[in-house]
Write an enzyme that holds these catalytic residues in place. Structure first.
Site: not given
Ligand code: FPP
Length: 259
Positions: A29, A77
């Site tokens: 996250d 998501n």
């Molecule tokens: C949370 O950050 C992350 C995600 C929703 C997706 C996780 C994805 C990756 C780490 C990219 C690559 C993945 C793979 C498997 C190669 P957020 O967007 O919710 O952050 P925020 O809460 O700060 O907005």
């Protein structure tokens, strides 16, 4: 898993190699906040997050952890903008093609946890390729949760059991915890020992609801793109400092428990 203890490089001398968590799950996250802080786009935040995925897999393999589950895309998501959803799936495909040789070389088996229905065709093709190519590897399981929801997983398990009951293959009175565990998406890793979440948020967010029943939860204050091997070690040290009781008394040792 085929880990040779002697070959394990100790990443952090504080870690007791005899009490490693066997299964680690991570809620990655903070990509968006990381990007906002640096004046970058959310896409750049996710791109930077992919580096954390590599470091987490590498560190778990070097330590000799059996399984690492990563929450890459939840059933919730889909509510994000189409642009961001497309970015995430494009990034996953790019990651697969960039890392597959390294993953395979290190004998890591990639597994999928989630619903295939609804995934973009390209993502299905790339994921299936990655899963088939690594299916005989046994050094470690890297389980990617995509289009995954803990409630959806339990609903799918319940539906499978109901189908079997309706077809006369089982009786309702035979339904027990083992039967449900056997119908989870990855039934051979039903227990998580350590659940890590980055970005300081104290939430489970519908991740592995069944499997984390007795997991130790470690919330790290860092944002996911800043995750590195030291952060993983810090989480393991915190885990090893806990007294796991599984609902029993402090000295209770649960069969098969690692700590
Ligand atoms: C949370 O950050 C992350 C995600 C929703 C997706 C996780 C994805 C990756 C780490 C990219 C690559 C993945 C793979 C498997 C190669 P957020 O967007 O919710 O952050 P925020 O809460 O700060 O907005």
């Amino acid at each position: 898993m085929e880990t040779a203890k002697k070959e394990q490089r100790v990443l952090d001398p504080r870690i007791d190699m005899d009490r490693l968590p066997r299964h680690i799950a991570i809620i990655m996250d903070g990509n968006g906040r990381w990007a906002a802080r640096l004046g970058k786009t959310r896409a750049q935040g996710h791109e930077a997050g992919a580096r954390g995925v590599r470091l987490a897999i590498e560190a778990c393999r070097e330590l000799g952890v059996d399984a690492l589950s990563l929450y890459a895309f939840s059933t919730e998501n889909w509510r994000r903008s189409a642009t961001e959803v497309n970015t995430l799936f494009r990034l996953m495909s790019k990651y697969i093609h960039k890392e597959i040789d390294e993953i395979d070389k290190h004998r890591i088996r990639v597994r999928f946890m989630g619903r295939w229905e609804g995934l973009p065709a390209r993502a299905v093709k790339d994921l299936r390729y990655c899963i088939e190519r690594t299916q005989n590897n046994r050094a470690m399981d890297a389980i990617v949760a995509i289009n995954y929801g803990g409630r959806a997983e339990l609903a799918d398990a319940a539906r499978a059991i109901a189908d079997d009951a309706a077809a006369g293959r089982l009786r309702p009175q035979d339904v027990d915890e083992q039967m449900i565990a056997r119908r989870l998406y990855v039934p051979d890793h039903p227990e998580v020992d350590l659940l890590i979440r980055t970005s300081g948020e104290m939430r489970i967010s519908n991740f592995m609801l069944w499997q984390i029943s007795y997991a130790e939860i470690v919330v790290l204050p860092i944002l996911w793109p800043d995750f590195d091997k030291q952060a993983l070690c810090d989480a393991i040290v915190a885990y090893q400092g806990r007294s796991r009781r599984f609902g029993g008394r402090p000295e209770t040792k649960r069969k098969g428990a690692s700590c």
